[in-house]
Design a protein around this motif. Structure first.
Motif, PDB file in Angstrom:
ATOM      1  N   ALA A  31       0.809  -1.220   0.000  1.00 31.16           N
ATOM      2  CA  ALA A  31       0.000   0.000   0.000  1.00 31.16           C
ATOM      3  C   ALA A  31       0.840   1.266   0.000  1.00 31.16           C
ATOM      4  O   ALA A  31       0.283   2.364  -0.034  1.00 31.16           O
ATOM      5  N   ALA A  32       2.164   1.138   0.027  1.00 32.20           N
ATOM      6  CA  ALA A  32       3.014   2.328   0.070  1.00 32.20           C
ATOM      7  C   ALA A  32       2.854   3.131  -1.215  1.00 32.20           C
ATOM      8  O   ALA A  32       2.793   2.569  -2.306  1.00 32.20           O
ATOM      9  N   PRO A  33       2.789   4.469  -1.128  1.00 25.60           N
ATOM     10  CA  PRO A  33       2.681   5.297  -2.331  1.00 25.60           C
ATOM     11  C   PRO A  33       3.954   5.239  -3.158  1.00 25.60           C
ATOM     12  O   PRO A  33       5.020   4.852  -2.660  1.00 25.60           O
ATOM     13  N   GLU A  34       3.844   5.618  -4.430  1.00 30.73           N
ATOM     14  CA  GLU A  34       5.007   5.568  -5.303  1.00 30.73           C
ATOM     15  C   GLU A  34       6.144   6.428  -4.765  1.00 30.73           C
ATOM     16  O   GLU A  34       7.313   6.044  -4.835  1.00 30.73           O
ATOM     17  N   LEU A  35       5.829   7.595  -4.261  1.00 24.67           N
ATOM     18  CA  LEU A  35       6.844   8.501  -3.736  1.00 24.67           C
ATOM     19  C   LEU A  35       6.237   9.282  -2.582  1.00 24.67           C
ATOM     20  O   LEU A  35       5.188   9.906  -2.740  1.00 24.67           O
ATOM     21  N   ALA A  36       6.882   9.232  -1.430  1.00 24.77           N
ATOM     22  CA  ALA A  36       6.366   9.911  -0.246  1.00 24.77           C
ATOM     23  C   ALA A  36       7.509  10.601   0.477  1.00 24.77           C
ATOM     24  O   ALA A  36       8.543   9.987   0.763  1.00 24.77           O
ATOM     25  N   LEU A  37       7.329  11.868   0.755  1.00 23.48           N
ATOM     26  CA  LEU A  37       8.364  12.658   1.395  1.00 23.48           C
ATOM     27  C   LEU A  37       8.560  12.234   2.843  1.00 23.48           C
ATOM     28  O   LEU A  37       7.600  12.066   3.593  1.00 23.48           O
ATOM     29  N   VAL A  38       9.814  12.050   3.232  1.00 22.48           N
ATOM     30  CA  VAL A  38      10.168  11.791   4.626  1.00 22.48           C
ATOM     31  C   VAL A  38      10.640  13.114   5.212  1.00 22.48           C
ATOM     32  O   VAL A  38      11.748  13.567   4.939  1.00 22.48           O
ATOM     33  N   ARG A  39       9.794  13.746   5.994  1.00 25.61           N
ATOM     34  CA  ARG A  39      10.153  15.056   6.547  1.00 25.61           C
ATOM     35  C   ARG A  39      11.161  14.930   7.682  1.00 25.61           C
ATOM     36  O   ARG A  39      12.074  15.739   7.816  1.00 25.61           O
ATOM     37  N   GLU A  40      10.970  13.905   8.507  1.00 24.32           N
ATOM     38  CA  GLU A  40      11.872  13.702   9.624  1.00 24.32           C
ATOM     39  C   GLU A  40      11.741  12.266  10.111  1.00 24.32           C
ATOM     40  O   GLU A  40      10.775  11.577   9.804  1.00 24.32           O
ATOM     41  N   GLU A  41      12.730  11.817  10.852  1.00 22.62           N
ATOM     42  CA  GLU A  41      12.654  10.506  11.484  1.00 22.62           C
ATOM     43  C   GLU A  41      13.539  10.505  12.718  1.00 22.62           C
ATOM     44  O   GLU A  41      14.495  11.272  12.827  1.00 22.62           O
ATOM     45  N   ARG A  42      13.190   9.613  13.631  1.00 22.49           N
ATOM     46  CA  ARG A  42      13.927   9.532  14.890  1.00 22.49           C
ATOM     47  C   ARG A  42      15.062   8.525  14.739  1.00 22.49           C
ATOM     48  O   ARG A  42      14.861   7.377  14.346  1.00 22.49           O
ATOM     49  N   LEU A  43      16.264   8.949  15.039  1.00 18.21           N
ATOM     50  CA  LEU A  43      17.445   8.110  14.936  1.00 18.21           C
ATOM     51  C   LEU A  43      17.553   7.193  16.154  1.00 18.21           C
ATOM     52  O   LEU A  43      16.897   7.412  17.179  1.00 18.21           O
ATOM     53  N   PRO A  44      18.385   6.125  16.067  1.00 16.05           N
ATOM     54  CA  PRO A  44      18.523   5.198  17.203  1.00 16.05           C
ATOM     55  C   PRO A  44      18.948   5.873  18.505  1.00 16.05           C
ATOM     56  O   PRO A  44      18.607   5.400  19.590  1.00 16.05           O
ATOM     57  N   ASN A  45      19.690   6.987  18.412  1.00 10.12           N
ATOM     58  CA  ASN A  45      20.116   7.665  19.643  1.00 10.12           C
ATOM     59  C   ASN A  45      19.042   8.582  20.226  1.00 10.12           C
ATOM     60  O   ASN A  45      19.264   9.260  21.227  1.00 10.12           O
ATOM     61  N   GLY A  46      17.851   8.610  19.597  1.00  6.39           N
ATOM     62  CA  GLY A  46      16.750   9.387  20.125  1.00  6.39           C
ATOM     63  C   GLY A  46      16.585  10.765  19.524  1.00  6.39           C
ATOM     64  O   GLY A  46      15.544  11.406  19.718  1.00  6.39           O
ATOM     65  N   THR A  47      17.577  11.242  18.786  1.00 11.84           N
ATOM     66  CA  THR A  47      17.464  12.565  18.180  1.00 11.84           C
ATOM     67  C   THR A  47      16.594  12.505  16.923  1.00 11.84           C
ATOM     68  O   THR A  47      16.462  11.459  16.285  1.00 11.84           O
ATOM     69  N   VAL A  48      16.009  13.634  16.578  1.00 15.61           N
ATOM     70  CA  VAL A  48      15.145  13.738  15.399  1.00 15.61           C
ATOM     71  C   VAL A  48      15.921  14.435  14.294  1.00 15.61           C
ATOM     72  O   VAL A  48      16.473  15.528  14.501  1.00 15.61           O
ATOM     73  N   ARG A  49      15.963  13.786  13.126  1.00 17.11           N
ATOM     74  CA  ARG A  49      16.676  14.371  11.988  1.00 17.11           C
ATOM     75  C   ARG A  49      15.665  14.810  10.936  1.00 17.11           C
ATOM     76  O   ARG A  49      14.787  14.035  10.555  1.00 17.11           O
ATOM     77  N   ARG A  50      15.787  16.062  10.480  1.00 16.39           N
ATOM     78  CA  ARG A  50      14.876  16.609   9.487  1.00 16.39           C
ATOM     79  C   ARG A  50      15.562  16.653   8.128  1.00 16.39           C
ATOM     80  O   ARG A  50      16.754  16.939   8.037  1.00 16.39           O
ATOM     81  N   TYR A  51      14.760  16.409   7.066  1.00 13.83           N
ATOM     82  CA  TYR A  51      15.351  16.236   5.745  1.00 13.83           C
ATOM     83  C   TYR A  51      14.873  17.248   4.709  1.00 13.83           C
ATOM     84  O   TYR A  51      15.305  17.201   3.570  1.00 13.83           O
ATOM     85  N   GLN A  52      13.972  18.150   5.045  1.00 13.11           N
ATOM     86  CA  GLN A  52      13.387  19.071   4.073  1.00 13.11           C
ATOM     87  C   GLN A  52      12.784  18.268   2.920  1.00 13.11           C
ATOM     88  O   GLN A  52      11.981  17.376   3.149  1.00 13.11           O
ATOM     89  N   LYS A  53      13.184  18.527   1.674  1.00 13.61           N
ATOM     90  CA  LYS A  53      12.654  17.783   0.525  1.00 13.61           C
ATOM     91  C   LYS A  53      13.736  16.918  -0.112  1.00 13.61           C
ATOM     92  O   LYS A  53      13.742  16.683  -1.313  1.00 13.61           O
ATOM     93  N   ARG A  54      14.635  16.421   0.696  1.00 13.09           N
ATOM     94  CA  ARG A  54      15.781  15.670   0.187  1.00 13.09           C
ATOM     95  C   ARG A  54      15.557  14.160   0.218  1.00 13.09           C
ATOM     96  O   ARG A  54      16.105  13.434  -0.612  1.00 13.09           O
ATOM     97  N   PHE A  55      14.751  13.670   1.149  1.00 17.31           N
ATOM     98  CA  PHE A  55      14.677  12.233   1.409  1.00 17.31           C
ATOM     99  C   PHE A  55      13.260  11.745   1.124  1.00 17.31           C
ATOM    100  O   PHE A  55      12.287  12.318   1.612  1.00 17.31           O
ATOM    101  N   TRP A  56      13.151  10.649   0.351  1.00 18.56           N
ATOM    102  CA  TRP A  56      11.852  10.145  -0.095  1.00 18.56           C
ATOM    103  C   TRP A  56      11.762   8.635   0.078  1.00 18.56           C
ATOM    104  O   TRP A  56      12.732   7.915  -0.146  1.00 18.56           O
ATOM    105  N   HIS A  57      10.588   8.186   0.486  1.00 14.78           N
ATOM    106  CA  HIS A  57      10.285   6.761   0.493  1.00 14.78           C
ATOM    107  C   HIS A  57       9.704   6.378  -0.861  1.00 14.78           C
ATOM    108  O   HIS A  57       8.872   7.105  -1.415  1.00 14.78           O
TER     109      HIS A  57
END
Length: 656
Positions: free
Chosen positions: A483-509
């Protein structure tokens, strides 16, 4: 004290104590009246101004919903009820009537489960709470949510008298599907449920009602891919009820079938979409629909099954015209992704995914006989996109050209030796962005965009990508699930160390499952003029074709014993050529490949395929340009502008 006898006239007016006791006991022991959900909805449900039919609920508009509501009644013996349907047909309204009616007429614990916690929260705020506010019977039972009110939060609401509650949950959270027993529940949008950390969420939800022999479970949803669809699997085990309507000419009763409409469809005039009676051949027009619906009835195609299953699609709905159905098909025809969306959302049927690639030898032989020159941009390849796949000791890349009618041409592929973090490998990636390829018109053009896999060595890949504009370089990662869309923006994700990393429009699923299935369907097309044709150059090595066709969809048994469908390959077979092909398509989608109009294509063709000027005639006016080093600055700038204009919503941004 002496008792004073009362006159007979007074005694006659006094209540008989024994009779009062008998009447009270009889009333308390008498079972409650049947919970009539149809009548409850008519007396209580009021749609807001945002509804196509604002005002009180009227079953006459949707007569095919009367029988499902009767079966959903707590007094009906059916334990599991299924509704397989088109999108936006009213299934959620049925589920809400079932939930609200039961909580009012036959109160008990109630579980309402959505695919994810996010879906659950949105439904609670946008659907359930407005329904409670507009429904007098429910507003008397439930309080308005207040802070620190444990009995009335967003996802948990308890009746004021404590006789029942509704728990709203997400199937992705195993914790929300445990530690409770409920006699009634809704499993909404069931086809989009994915495995959670504890295994199969549908099994977990079903077990919540295991202790109640008289439980009622309503499963509802729009089907998706046939081989892995939960709604489809349940419907096959059900009574398979279809809504039969009488022919307005001869009275023959039959269900409306998509194939019937398709056979009579005049593509030049979709506004004339109609059905034909299988008995008399009479033309059935949309003007007949309301009368036929009113006289129709449900017929079980698999009687005797334990699950009562209903199937209904858009052709019956007053919310959808037959002309719009025909137009939607014509817009989707030839594009597997759009055909799937049409079949699922409009027809309410599962889509048979291309799980097997065509023989790689067939594609090779066709390319060797009719293919273009390797390393050369063919006419029509107006957008150029590179897909890169990072391995431990190399980076493989693949350049494709994309054009009208979803056509694509493979132009060249190669390997950059070394890990992506090494300076030499990064310099070669930089060079790949400035490299140019010749076309038939004397031009040399660089790639418009590059998509590089960030699933492996993400930090190093992201660091390199940031050296280039995000309109030219994007980082991608395959998303799990059909069910995943063809292209979906990843705005941010939580890293293993607990910090949140933001990607703007650079990173896509990237929805790799759907893209692979569509690619394999396109690869089977042998006619170069057919929509979606994929062309390969002459002389491409056999290993590239083997990798292109390396995968297939197959059921895989998990460690917890459940089976899920995955793309698999032989352990000895590489698949980098397939992965880079998919990433190149994702980059083209980012450019707007699938959304460009004919006017867009005309403009790009005029600019990109204009014959190059004869520079020899300009020697006296200006220095001669070096074709080998001069890149197509204007096209690259224009393509970047095209990508820059695309918003995440244009690229199919969805919550994963």
């Amino acid at each position: 004290m002496n008792k004073i006898p009362l006159p007979k006239e007074v005694l006659k007016k006094l209540a008989n104590a024994r009779k009062c006791v008998r009447q009270s006991m009889s009333k308390s022991l008498q079972p409650p009246p049947p919970a009539n959900l149809v009548a409850w909805a008519a007396h209580n449900i009021v749609f807001g101004s945002d509804s196509p039919f604002p005002g009180p609920f009227n079953i006459e508009r949707f007569p095919f919903f009367k029988r499902p509501l009767e079966v959903l009644s707590p007094d009906h013996p059916a334990r599991v009820v299924l509704m397989m349907k088109s999108a936006q047909l009213g299934g959620t309204v049925l589920a809400q009537i079932f939930a609200g009616g039961c909580l009012d007429l036959a109160p008990s614990p109630f579980l309402y489960t959505h695919p994810t916690d996010g879906n659950a929260g949105r439904w609670a705020r946008q659907k359930w709470k407005p329904m409670v506010r507009r429904t007098a019977a429910l507003s008397r039972l439930f309080s308005v949510a207040k802070a620190r009110d444990a009995a009335n939060s967003v996802l948990y609401q308890e009746r004021k008298d404590g006789q029942g509650f509704i728990q709203i949950s997400g199937a992705n959270s195993e914790a929300s599907l445990s530690m409770m027993s409920v006699p009634r529940q809704v499993q909404d949008d069931l086809a989009k449920w994915d495995m959670n950390n504890a295994g199969d969420p549908e099994t977990q939800a079903d077990s919540r009602s295991q202790a109640f022999e008289w439980a009622k479970i309503f499963k509802v949803g729009t089907p998706m891919l046939e081989d892995s669809c939960r709604v489809t699997a349940n419907f096959k085990r059900s009574t398979q009820d279809h809504y039969h309507i009488p022919c307005p000419h001869c009275g023959h009763e039959h269900p409306l079938e998509w194939e019937n409409m398709l056979a009579a469809l005049d593509e030049a005039h979709p506004e004339n979409a109609c059905f034909t009676c299988p008995a008399c051949g009479g033309v059935i027009e949309q003007k007949h629909r309301e009368q036929m619906n009113a006289r129709g009835g449900w017929v079980a195609h698999n009687p005797g099954a334990s699950i009562v299953g209903f199937y209904i699609w858009s052709a019956y709905s007053p919310l959808q015209s037959w002309a719009r159905i025909a137009e939607a098909w014509l817009a989707a025809k030839g594009d597997p992704a759009k055909e799937q969306a049409f079949l699922n959302d409009t027809v309410g049927r599962p889509f048979k995914a291309a799980g097997e690639s065509p023989p790689w030898e067939t594609i090779r032989d066709r390319a060797n006989a009719t293919g273009h020159l390797a390393g050369h941009i063919p006419p029509g390849a107006l957008l150029l996109a590179i897909g890169c796949d990072c391995q431990i000791d190399r980076v493989e890349w693949n350049l494709y050209g994309f054009g009208r009618d979803l056509k694509r041409w493979q132009i060249e592929s190669g390997v950059i030796e070394g890990h992506v973090s090494e300076a030499r490998a990064q310099r070669e990636l930089d060079t790949l962005l400035t490299r140019v390829w010749p076309d038939d018109f004397g031009n040399r053009r660089a790639a418009d965009i590059l998509a590089i896999d960030a699933n492996y060595a993400k930090v190093e890949v992201m660091d390199w990508a940031r050296r280039h504009p995000q309109e030219r370089v994007i980082c991608v990662r395959g998303a799990k699930g059909d069910a995943a869309p063809e292209l979906a923006l990843v705005r941010e994700e939580r890293l293993p160390n607990g910090t949140v990393r933001r990607y703007q429009k650079r990173f896509w699923h990237v929805g790799v499952s759907g893209l692979k299935s569509a690619l394999y369907r396109h690869l089977s097309k042998a006619d170069p003029v057919e929509r979606g044709y994929v062309a390969y150059p002459q002389g491409l090595d056999d290993e590239s074709y083997r990798q292109l066709c390396a995968e297939r969809r197959a059921p895989v048994k998990r460690k917890d014993g459940f089976v899920e469908w995955r793309w698999v390959k032989a352990s000895t077979q590489k698949n980098e050529f397939l992965d880079t092909t998919v990433y190149a398509e994702a980059a083209a989608i980012r450019l707007g490949w699938k959304r460009m109009t004919e006017a867009d294509w005309d403009r790009e063709q005029t600019r990109r395929e204009a014959p190059a000027p004869d520079l020899g005639q300009l020697d006296l006016l200006e220095p001669k340009l070096d074709k080998a080093s001069a890149g197509p600055a204007a096209p690259a700038k224009k393509s970047a502008t095209l990508a820059e204009q695309m918003t995440p919503q244009d690229c199919g941004e969805m919550e994963l």
